[in-house]
Scaffold this motif. Structure first.
Motif, PDB file in Angstrom:
ATOM      1  N   HIS A 104       0.856  -1.104  -0.021  1.00  0.00           N
ATOM      2  CA  HIS A 104       0.093  -0.005  -0.265  1.00  0.00           C
ATOM      3  C   HIS A 104       0.750   1.192  -0.125  1.00  0.00           C
ATOM      4  N   TYR A 105       0.280   2.199  -0.397  1.00  0.00           N
ATOM      5  CA  TYR A 105       0.967   3.554  -0.566  1.00  0.00           C
ATOM      6  C   TYR A 105       0.406   4.607   0.378  1.00  0.00           C
ATOM      7  N   PRO A 106       0.992   5.142   1.734  1.00  0.00           N
ATOM      8  CA  PRO A 106       0.367   6.100   2.422  1.00  0.00           C
ATOM      9  C   PRO A 106       0.346   7.311   1.956  1.00  0.00           C
ATOM     10  N   ARG A 107      -0.895   7.968   1.794  1.00  0.00           N
ATOM     11  CA  ARG A 107      -0.990   9.159   1.338  1.00  0.00           C
ATOM     12  C   ARG A 107      -0.056  10.498   1.773  1.00  0.00           C
ATOM     13  N   TYR A 108       0.123  10.215   3.055  1.00  0.00           N
ATOM     14  CA  TYR A 108       0.744  11.353   3.676  1.00  0.00           C
ATOM     15  C   TYR A 108       2.458  11.452   3.333  1.00  0.00           C
ATOM     16  N   GLU A 109       2.832  10.267   2.770  1.00  0.00           N
ATOM     17  CA  GLU A 109       4.284  10.071   2.525  1.00  0.00           C
ATOM     18  C   GLU A 109       4.753  10.726   1.288  1.00  0.00           C
ATOM     19  N   CYS A 110       5.863  11.175   1.383  1.00  0.00           N
ATOM     20  CA  CYS A 110       6.400  11.989   0.156  1.00  0.00           C
ATOM     21  C   CYS A 110       6.818  10.822  -0.762  1.00  0.00           C
ATOM     22  N   ILE A 111       6.587  11.297  -2.190  1.00  0.00           N
ATOM     23  CA  ILE A 111       6.613  10.296  -3.175  1.00  0.00           C
ATOM     24  C   ILE A 111       8.205   9.873  -3.459  1.00  0.00           C
ATOM     25  N   SER A 112       8.859  10.680  -3.407  1.00  0.00           N
ATOM     26  CA  SER A 112      10.251  10.351  -3.559  1.00  0.00           C
ATOM     27  C   SER A 112      10.918   9.709  -2.724  1.00  0.00           C
ATOM     28  N   ALA A 113      10.378   9.900  -1.407  1.00  0.00           N
ATOM     29  CA  ALA A 113      11.160   9.276  -0.296  1.00  0.00           C
ATOM     30  C   ALA A 113      10.532   7.754  -0.148  1.00  0.00           C
ATOM     31  N   TYR A 114       9.242   7.490  -0.664  1.00  0.00           N
ATOM     32  CA  TYR A 114       8.756   6.332  -0.706  1.00  0.00           C
ATOM     33  C   TYR A 114       9.331   5.413  -1.792  1.00  0.00           C
ATOM     34  N   ASP A 115       9.739   6.171  -2.995  1.00  0.00           N
ATOM     35  CA  ASP A 115      10.630   5.433  -4.016  1.00  0.00           C
ATOM     36  C   ASP A 115      11.657   5.045  -3.475  1.00  0.00           C
ATOM     37  N   ASP A 116      12.336   5.682  -2.918  1.00  0.00           N
ATOM     38  CA  ASP A 116      13.891   5.522  -2.461  1.00  0.00           C
ATOM     39  C   ASP A 116      13.745   4.539  -1.418  1.00  0.00           C
ATOM     40  N   GLU A 117      12.722   4.390  -0.434  1.00  0.00           N
ATOM     41  CA  GLU A 117      12.678   3.406   0.260  1.00  0.00           C
ATOM     42  C   GLU A 117      12.527   1.829  -0.184  1.00  0.00           C
ATOM     43  N   LEU A 118      11.789   1.852  -1.224  1.00  0.00           N
ATOM     44  CA  LEU A 118      10.970   0.618  -2.245  1.00  0.00           C
ATOM     45  C   LEU A 118      12.605   0.147  -2.802  1.00  0.00           C
ATOM     46  N   ALA A 119      13.338   1.115  -3.260  1.00  0.00           N
ATOM     47  CA  ALA A 119      14.351   0.869  -4.109  1.00  0.00           C
ATOM     48  C   ALA A 119      15.507   0.054  -2.959  1.00  0.00           C
ATOM     49  N   PHE A 120      15.438   0.667  -2.028  1.00  0.00           N
ATOM     50  CA  PHE A 120      16.346   0.062  -0.917  1.00  0.00           C
ATOM     51  C   PHE A 120      15.927  -1.366  -0.580  1.00  0.00           C
ATOM     52  N   TYR A 121      14.705  -1.539  -0.297  1.00  0.00           N
ATOM     53  CA  TYR A 121      14.400  -2.760  -0.145  1.00  0.00           C
ATOM     54  C   TYR A 121      13.990  -3.958  -1.328  1.00  0.00           C
ATOM     55  N   GLY A 122      14.473  -3.384  -2.461  1.00  0.00           N
ATOM     56  CA  GLY A 122      14.394  -4.305  -3.502  1.00  0.00           C
ATOM     57  C   GLY A 122      13.040  -4.585  -4.015  1.00  0.00           C
ATOM     58  N   ILE A 123      11.883  -3.745  -3.900  1.00  0.00           N
ATOM     59  CA  ILE A 123      10.643  -4.076  -4.249  1.00  0.00           C
ATOM     60  C   ILE A 123      10.185  -3.197  -5.280  1.00  0.00           C
ATOM     61  N   LEU A 124       9.641  -3.816  -6.353  1.00  0.00           N
ATOM     62  CA  LEU A 124       8.982  -2.810  -7.579  1.00  0.00           C
ATOM     63  C   LEU A 124       8.305  -2.423  -7.191  1.00  0.00           C
ATOM     64  N   PRO A 125       7.995  -0.998  -7.518  1.00  0.00           N
ATOM     65  CA  PRO A 125       6.625  -0.286  -7.497  1.00  0.00           C
ATOM     66  C   PRO A 125       5.409  -0.766  -8.025  1.00  0.00           C
ATOM     67  N   GLU A 126       5.504  -1.574  -9.265  1.00  0.00           N
ATOM     68  CA  GLU A 126       4.487  -1.916  -9.803  1.00  0.00           C
ATOM     69  C   GLU A 126       3.444  -3.121  -8.932  1.00  0.00           C
ATOM     70  N   ILE A 127       4.041  -3.527  -7.766  1.00  0.00           N
ATOM     71  CA  ILE A 127       3.372  -4.462  -7.073  1.00  0.00           C
ATOM     72  C   ILE A 127       2.441  -3.605  -6.148  1.00  0.00           C
ATOM     73  N   ILE A 128       2.496  -2.513  -6.024  1.00  0.00           N
ATOM     74  CA  ILE A 128       1.466  -1.688  -5.553  1.00  0.00           C
ATOM     75  C   ILE A 128       0.058  -1.976  -5.772  1.00  0.00           C
ATOM     76  N   GLY A 129      -0.782  -2.308  -4.814  1.00  0.00           N
ATOM     77  CA  GLY A 129      -2.088  -2.858  -4.939  1.00  0.00           C
ATOM     78  C   GLY A 129      -2.951  -1.934  -5.722  1.00  0.00           C
ATOM     79  N   ASP A 130      -4.117  -2.298  -6.450  1.00  0.00           N
ATOM     80  CA  ASP A 130      -5.032  -1.584  -7.182  1.00  0.00           C
ATOM     81  C   ASP A 130      -5.493  -0.353  -6.222  1.00  0.00           C
ATOM     82  N   CYS A 131      -5.708  -0.642  -4.961  1.00  0.00           N
ATOM     83  CA  CYS A 131      -6.314   0.435  -4.102  1.00  0.00           C
ATOM     84  C   CYS A 131      -5.523   1.736  -3.962  1.00  0.00           C
ATOM     85  N   CYS A 132      -4.275   1.653  -4.035  1.00  0.00           N
ATOM     86  CA  CYS A 132      -3.254   2.576  -4.079  1.00  0.00           C
ATOM     87  C   CYS A 132      -2.783   3.116  -5.249  1.00  0.00           C
ATOM     88  N   TYR A 133      -2.720   2.126  -6.324  1.00  0.00           N
ATOM     89  CA  TYR A 133      -1.880   2.336  -7.296  1.00  0.00           C
ATOM     90  C   TYR A 133      -2.076   3.591  -8.144  1.00  0.00           C
TER      91      TYR A 133
END
Lengths: 592, 216
Positions: A104-133
């Motif tokens: 899930h993508y929390p709305r209060y989070e900054c988008i580039s910070a979130y992207d950085d964290e996903l990249a660190f943990y090796g997770i593709l953003p495409e997996i974000i569920g339909d509810c938040c995509y």
């Protein structure tokens, strides 16, 4: 393999008992569970906040940081926990992904910070569920546009010498801010459009009387001057149109575009007027053609962004406008009919026919009330008042709806196109990830063969070869291997399959072939035998050499990771059975 | 005029409402939970330890929070293990083998009972379970059509990209070989006794049945 269902692997393996009686050959051995450890809780310390989870939960996604051995780099021996110096808020979402399978993508989070964290943990953003995509993609696009706008304003002064003259011209036409010449051209054409429109208007103004005749419009008084102005404008427009036609990257598409049609309609009357003589019969038609000169005003839409947007929104609201028109027409016809029959009785009534009553109905419903047609009978007055009352409702209600529709439909249109474009790319990426999982099995097979080949050659390092796969992966691969044994067929990837198909069709042409083609694993059984059939005609000295060469080629392909396991018996195509003797020997070597 | 429009629109909404209610009813039905019997009871009934049952239940509950598996979910789960081909037919036969009471849903108890037989049962029990799987219409006999369906379902799981290329009559040949081996009196059907006898004679089958002994 889908990670969320790793816990169901024992069930899938148990269900494989259903294949056993059907299979004809022995099954491979199961991988031993070397570390018979129970499922343990591991502690993840993220910037001081401790999270705990089962080890198997994290192992569900082995191609991420937490699921692979990469997390061992963060293991703290003293406290026996994994320490990550990252944001604990985003880590909560990441860990929930392992637990539930949905990111899930929390709305209060900054988008580039979130992207950085996903990249660190090796997770593709495409997996974000339909509810938040959608939210994620919108924020990402906004961010990208903002950064791009900043970049654009910086790079405005750069020149791109690689464009051809034609492309430069087209760019100048489309975006006047690219060069000074384009800007000049833009303003000149704008000026001439204005001049042309003003002359059209002034032409008809009465200009004072020539002594001895009636009042003339300016157009006829100063006809030569107006004609010169008109000629100048049309010449400029023609030159502009021809230049645009020349510079357009796709001329056919340019001719069909709305702006070019407007251009043509604007200049056509002049040329038609030149061609036609001052014949009395056709001058009527010629006067009508002059009306089209007013379309020159639409040429301003190239100069005004607002006009373009208005035109686009009208186009996208066409269905709403159509419905409004239809309901209005219905109402007009009803009331006009009623008024006509109501006023039929009264003498000297203006309501001579139903179409004549249309005018009254329209004027009344839009609350104009010119007063040129009024009902005289009582029934007519009653229905007339009903008409004007309902007119208020019918006209006033849809207008705000349409106005809000404008903005809603406009934005919705844009968003629908965006989503469609994103969906294709997103599905393609997910498909790639899926084929990655099915390729994982083929990969490990190749690695397994590699270790076997090295064992054959007697190297001692075979234990270190290949990636260490988790127990779940090895069990899953064992399951797929059992299926292969049951059906006596093997899994291969798409390219190999297509190559095999192509070469099996080429099998029918026994022309001279290169050794590399014949030693391809897909074709060894048949074409090797054919090849050896040909070589029997050569002197005996050559025969061992060719056989040796083919064997060497076979073994090199084996080392490079061919698809042939060395221990299976496979059903042979019948054509190779015809060979005997020497060919029989090569046949044996071929299907090694 | 406006009144006419108003009545038209209200008629429309009245028609639309019943279907929306039906959807909400369906949602409520799927939310009904099923909780399994206690851990001690299950431990007594099956051959698993408490720890193994815990691990199994965690995985089960993760995929099916409502406590029962229906055929769709079953097929989806099984398909994820076989991304190459189409596992839906084999999963369909498996589901009906698990669902002993033919209710259309598999509870955790059924699931664990079947797994207990498959992983920890005697040879006799395993072979009987497999016979039940092959006997699609549960009439006590396996005929050639049923075997054809099963073998075709197994081959479907391989997918398109195989080596050597899957031919049209490969499943049929496979079934013929199977029947030659199993059908002792050559009457075209295989009974449970023939099946048990033939399997026990075949070393390969006996060995492969022990393969998944240590799966948990």
């Amino acid at each position: 393999m889908a990670a969320g269902v790793a816990a169901w692997l024992p069930f899938a393996r148990a269900a494989a008992i259903g294949w056993m009686p059907v299979a004809n050959c022995p099954m491979p051995l199961a991988p031993a569970d070397k570390s018979k450890r129970q499922d343990e809780l591991i502690v993840l310390n993220v910037s001081g906040r401790r999270f705990q989870t089962w080890r198997t939960t994290l192992e569900r996604y082995p191609d991420t940081l937490l699921g692979s051995t990469e997390k061992e780099f963060f293991f703290n021996e003293d406290t026996k926990e994994y320490f990550f110096d990252r944001d604990p808020e985003v880590f909560r979402c990441v860990l929930n992904f392992y637990r539930t399978g949905k990111l899930h993508y929390p709305r209060y989070e900054c988008i580039s910070a979130y992207d950085d964290e996903l990249a660190f943990y090796g997770i593709l953003p495409e997996i974000i569920g339909d509810c938040c995509y959608e939210e994620y993609k919108d924020r990402k696009r906004e961010n990208a546009e903002r950064l791009m706008d900043d970049n654009d304003s910086e790079n405005n002064q750069e020149s791109m010498p690689s464009l051809s003259f034609r492309q430069t011209m087209w760019r100048a036409f489309e975006n006047p801010h690219t060069s000074t010449l384009a800007l000049v051209f833009y303003y000149v054409t704008g000026f001439f459009i204005a001049v042309s429109v003003i002359t059209n208007v002034v032409e008809t103004v009465p200009c004072g009387t020539v002594p001895g005749s009636k009042e003339l419009p300016c157009g006829e008084r100063y006809s030569v001057a107006f004609f010169c102005l008109d000629t100048a404008c049309v010449m400029i427009f023609t030159v502009e149109y021809l230049l645009r036609l020349f510079a357009a990257p796709s001329r056919y598409r340019f001719i069909r575009s709305v702006m070019s049609i407007i251009d043509v309609v604007a200049i056509m009357p002049y040329y038609i007027g030149l061609v036609m003589t001052n014949n009395e019969d056709v001058s009527g038609a010629f006067v009508t053609l002059r009306v089209f000169r007013v379309f020159r005003i639409f040429k301003f839409s190239r100069h005004s962004q607002g006009l373009r947007i208005l035109g686009y929104t009208l186009k996208s609201c066409a269905s709403e406008l159509g419905f409004l028109l239809f309901s209005l027409t219905m109402a007009i016809i009803i009331f006009a009919t009623v008024m006509f029959y109501a006023e039929k009785g009264s003498s000297a009534s203006k309501f001579t026919s139903i179409p004549a009553s249309f005018w009254y109905t329209i004027v009344t419903m839009t609350t104009l009330g010119y007063g040129d047609m009024v009902p005289k009978t009582i029934a007519g007055k009653i229905f007339g008042s009903i008409c004007s009352l309902s007119g208020v409702l019918v006209i006033a209600l849809p207008v705000p709806v349409i106005v809000s529709n404008f903005s809603r439909i406009y934005h919705q249109n844009q968003r629908a196109d965006k989503r469609r474009a994103q969906k294709k790319a997103r599905l393609a990426r997910i498909r790639v990830a899926k084929t990655g999982s099915s390729n994982a099995y083929l990969h490990s097979k190749r690695n397994g063969l590699l270790t076997e080949a090295l064992e054959l050659m007697g190297t001692p390092e075979e234990e270190h070869m290949g990636k260490t796969t988790s127990l779940i992966e090895s069990q899953h691969h064992h399951l797929l291997h059992c299926l292969e044994k049951t059906t006596n067929h093997e899994f291969i990837d798409e390219q190999m399959f297509e190559q095999n198909c192509m070469e099996s069709s080429m099998q029918n042409y026994p022309s001279t072939r290169s050794p590399s083609l014949s030693s391809h694993p897909g074709l060894t059984t048949t074409c090797c035998s054919r090849r050896s059939k040909k070589t029997t005609h050569l002197p005996n000295s050559n025969l061992p050499a060719t056989r040796l060469r083919s064997m060497q080629e076979l073994s090199t392909i084996h080392i490079q990771g061919s698809e042939q396991p060395s221990l299976t018996t496979r059903p042979l195509p019948t054509t190779s059975n015809e060979s005997q003797g020497i060919q029989g020997k090569t046949k044996v070597k071929c299907h090694k | 005029m406006g009144a006419v429009m108003g009545t038209f629109s209200s008629l429309q909404t009245k028609q639309r409402r019943p279907s929306k209610d039906k959807i909400e009813d369906e949602l409520e039905m799927t939310m009904v939970c099923h909780r399994p019997e206690g851990l001690e009871q299950l431990e007594a009934q099956t051959n698993f330890t408490k720890r193994e049952l815990q691990v199994l239940y965690r995985g089960f509950k993760n995929e099916c929070p409502s406590g029962v598996v229906n055929e769709e979910t079953f097929k989806q789960i099984y398909a994820q293990f076989f991304p190459h081909g189409d596992a839906s037919m084999y999963a369909h036969y498996l589901f009906h083998a698990f669902d002993t009471t033919q209710t259309g849903s598999v509870k955790f108890e059924d699931f664990v009972t079947a797994l207990s037989i498959l992983l920890r049962g005697t040879v006799h029990e395993k072979l009987r379970w497999t016979f039940n799987l092959y006997d699609i219409n549960k009439d006590g006999y396996i005929n050639k059509e049923e075997m054809m369906d099963i073998v075709k379902a197994i081959y479907d799981m391989m997918g398109k990209y195989t080596y050597p290329v899957l031919k049209e009559d490969t499943p049929r040949q496979h079934v013929d070989v199977f029947f030659q081996k199993m059908d002792k009196n050559k009457d075209g059907i295989v009974t449970l006794d023939e099946f048990l006898e033939s399997c026990q004679e075949d070393d390969n089958i006996m060995r492969s049945l022990q393969l998944f002994q240590n799966v948990m």
